[in-house]
Design an enzyme around this catalytic site. Structure first.
Site, mmCIF file in Angstrom:
data_model
loop_
_atom_site.group_PDB
_atom_site.id
_atom_site.type_symbol
_atom_site.label_atom_id
_atom_site.label_comp_id
_atom_site.label_asym_id
_atom_site.label_seq_id
_atom_site.Cartn_x
_atom_site.Cartn_y
_atom_site.Cartn_z
ATOM 1 C CE1 TYR A 44 5.177 -4.189 2.815
ATOM 2 C CE2 TYR A 44 3.642 -4.645 1.026
ATOM 3 C CZ TYR A 44 4.169 -3.770 1.956
ATOM 4 O OH TYR A 44 3.693 -2.481 2.038
ATOM 5 C CB SER A 54 0.095 -2.495 2.317
ATOM 6 O OG SER A 54 0.269 -2.676 0.919
#
Length: 700
Positions: free
Chosen positions: A590, A577
């Site tokens: 995250y 990501s």
């Protein structure tokens, strides 16, 4: 033999009501599909059917007789009408004047296009003369196991006469071609009451005056042969009885999953191969039998069987009574090398001036006593079909050895078919392989948006794909969709939780069983969470780490084990990501897990390089449409963080990007495909950002 006997009877499936309104060519197709739908009649792609039909000549308007016959390379079970070649019968008869004898029979194939009716582009097959010159309207040629068991026995002629009397004739072995067509014509003309003919080591020809009568004759003859075999073999143990044990199913599968990647690596130096495993009862019975060691080296007899399975199988050195899998694996390199040397010697003994160059010398069929049969080919369907052909050969050997003695094709005859210039020309006409042909990919999170888009991209390029996902219902739905579009041979699904070591190991074992190994790992399974650090629970933190860090480690570790067993390199692609490079508010768990994921990829790139294992990262950002991680609270949480609503979030992400464009799952799939394919063959340890431009995530 009771179960075999019960399964060996063919039933007439002809529907008079359905056939009543059909044209003669429609009836031919109907008959062909019925025959080809049952593998007891003929194997996939094997056999052919024909009808001589009156048609209107497009130039003269006159009625002319036209031969409709299955064209080259078709399958009677699945073909449509465009699979038939159509040829003027009068021109086929005129070809006899051009025939210069057996030494020149192959040149007759070059004349067949001159006989074409209706500008039909379907190429006529080598068997066309066998159908054309039989003086009957309808002709079937099939490769029934029951018939070939008779045809491949030492007493083939005597047994044919004993079973059928004068109803069915017999011709000695002759390679398919023009001369055999003349032989069959002579037999049918001199024996007008005969209903067909057995061709030694080849198969059966039958004929009739109507499509239905021909179909019924084919069934009757096969059933008669099967009943005779059953009666003669009743009470006798197949292949002389059991000589070695068969292992339990779970153990068989575990052994095959270990063997297949090793074999695949040994035979994939020039082109990646795809595997198939078969442990059906017929295979296990043969592998465990007293006659196994005697029969296995003889190879197959029917030309259709032989072309798919090579001159003989490779018998793997494994003793199911005293299993030592590590020793067997250690023996494989020498066994494979010995097979190649033996094949090269066979080529040198049999080659003739003008023979094509030697092809891949590796075995197609690998027989593992007590375990099953492994087959390898350039694609999954061919590997599976090659296995089916060898099962046909097993059935033939069972019947022939039960009533006589089985004989394979003489070595020179086998070579002349394998290296037939007409077969070589067919191979040369095959389309160029796609970019990922022969490659096997495992995609985690395969039922989600990015995972499914990635699988679609790889399937389009010829790969086989194993989809792994924790959501069983979504996995089944996505897998079924891909199977419908790309074929069930090339895609499978396995339920897997990436945090469970046992499930991860099982998923790779199932991939090995399904396809032979793995070349590409796309580690894509993921979750997303958002909360301020002071509100982040330990459970939430650990959940992110378990899935996005530990899960990626577990899956990569298993991939490395299999890739090293194969020793032919590979590609691992992490879907990380933008957040692994650029911090985001209220997403510490995250972002940290994604950063760990990226660094793990760097470490693995260092470890895998010496083995040709490349490890790279694709960083998406703001993939809202089609991505499963946006289906839960994450969407609301990120919208709240940025002070917008659900509808405004995608626009906000678009506007903050440098290119002002939305990012879709298909865009991520393109980045993954780049790293998975040979386009990036010299790249490892790299990152591609697919985020429409985010300056904070620039890697340099």
């Amino acid at each position: 033999m009771d179960k075999i006997a019960a399964a060996s009877r063919l039933h007439n499936l002809w529907d008079d009501a359905k056939a009543a309104s059909m044209s003669e060519s429609d009836k031919l197709l109907y008959r062909s599909n019925l025959l080809g739908s049952d593998k007891r009649v003929t194997n996939y792609g094997g056999g052919n059917t024909s009808a001589k039909i009156m048609e209107t000549d497009p130039l003269t308007g006159e009625e002319v007789e036209v031969l409709w016959v299955k064209g080259s390379g078709g399958d009677i079970g699945s073909m449509t009408k465009d699979g038939f070649a159509t040829l003027y019968m009068d021109r086929l008869q005129a070809l006899k004047g051009k025939y210069r004898g057996v030494a020149f029979e192959d040149e007759m194939v070059g004349y067949l296009p001159h006989c074409t009716f209706g500008l039909n582009p379907r190429a006529a097959s080598i068997d066309t003369p066998l159908h054309a010159y039989v003086p009957r309207k309808h002709v079937d040629h099939v490769h029934s196991d029951a018939i070939i068991a008779i045809a491949a026995s030492v007493k083939s002629r005597e047994l044919t006469a004993e079973i059928f009397g004068e109803d069915i004739g017999w011709l000695p072995w002759k390679k398919p071609g023009y001369e055999l067509g003349l032989w069959l014509e002579k037999f049918a003309t001199e024996n007008p009451d005969a209903r067909g003919c057995v061709l030694e080591s080849h198969g059966l020809f039958t004929w009739g005056d109507t499509a239905e009568a021909c179909y019924q004759t084919t069934l009757d003859v096969i059933n008669q042969a099967a009943a005779w075999l059953d009666a003669r073999m009743s009470g006798k143990p197949a292949f002389g009885g059991e000589a070695r044990p068969t292992l339990p199913a779970t153990q068989r599968q575990g052994i095959a999953a270990r063997l297949m990647p090793v074999i695949r690596g040994l035979i994939s130096a020039d082109r990646h191969m795809v595997g198939h495993f078969d442990d059906q009862q017929a295979v296990l019975e043969f592998l465990g039998s007293a006659m196994f060691e005697e029969l296995a080296p003889l190879g197959t007899s029917c030309p259709d069987h032989f072309l798919r399975t090579k001159i003989r199988p490779l018998v793997v050195d494994f003793d199911p009574a005293n299993p030592d899998l590590d020793a067997t694996i250690a023996s494989l390199p020498d066994a494979v090398a010995a097979y190649r040397d033996d094949y090269a010697a066979y080529y040198d003994r049999c080659k003739q001036p003008g023979s094509p160059a030697m092809r891949d010398p590796n075995a197609v069929v690998y027989l593992v006593p007590g375990v099953g049969m492994i087959t390898f080919a350039r694609d999954k369907a061919t590997a599976r079909i090659s296995g089916e052909f060898y099962v046909n050969a097993i059935n033939v050997m069972r019947g022939a050895s039960g009533v006589s003695r089985y004989q394979g094709l003489p070595e020179q005859e086998a070579f002349d078919i394998e290296y037939w210039l007409l077969e070589e020309a067919k191979l040369q006409r095959m389309p160029k392989p796609k970019a990922l042909a022969g490659r096997i990919a495992l995609v985690t999170g395969g039922a989600g948006g990015i995972g499914a888009a990635t699988a679609e991209r790889m399937l389009r390029e010829g790969a086989c794909v194993m989809l792994a996902d924790i959501d069983a219902a979504a996995l089944d739905e996505v897998t079924a969709g891909f199977a419908a579009r790309h074929g069930a041979d090339r895609v499978c699904g396995v339920k897997m939780n990436v945090t469970d070591e046992a499930q991860v190991a099982r998923a790779f074992a199932e991939t090995a069983l399904a396809f032979g190994g793995v070349d590409i790992l796309v580690s894509n399974a993921g979750i997303a969470s958002s909360s301020p650090v002071e509100e982040t629970t330990l459970a939430l933190w650990n959940r992110n780490m378990d899935i996005l860090s530990t899960g990626y480690f577990l899956v990569s570790r298993e991939a490395f084990r299999m890739l090293r067993a194969q020793d032919i390199g590979g590609s691992v692609v992490f879907v990380a990501s933008k957040n692994g490079l650029a911090a985001s508010p209220n997403a510490s768990a995250y972002c940290t897990a994604k950063a760990a994921e990226i660094h793990l990829a760097r470490c693995l790139a260092l470890e895998g390089a010496e083995a040709g294992i490349r490890v790279n990262v694709v960083n998406p950002d703001a993939v809202l449409r089609g991505s499963k991680i946006w289906e839960g609270d994450w969407l609301d949480q990120r919208a709240s963080t940025y002070g917008t609503d659900k509808d405004g979030l995608e626009e906000m992400y678009r506007q903050r990007s440098l290119l002002k464009r939305s990012v879709l799952p298909e865009d991520i799939a393109e980045g993954i495909y780049f790293f998975a394919s040979e386009l990036s063959a010299k790249s490892t340890g790299n990152i591609i950002n697919v985020d429409a431009g985010n300056v904070q995530a620039f890697t340099r």
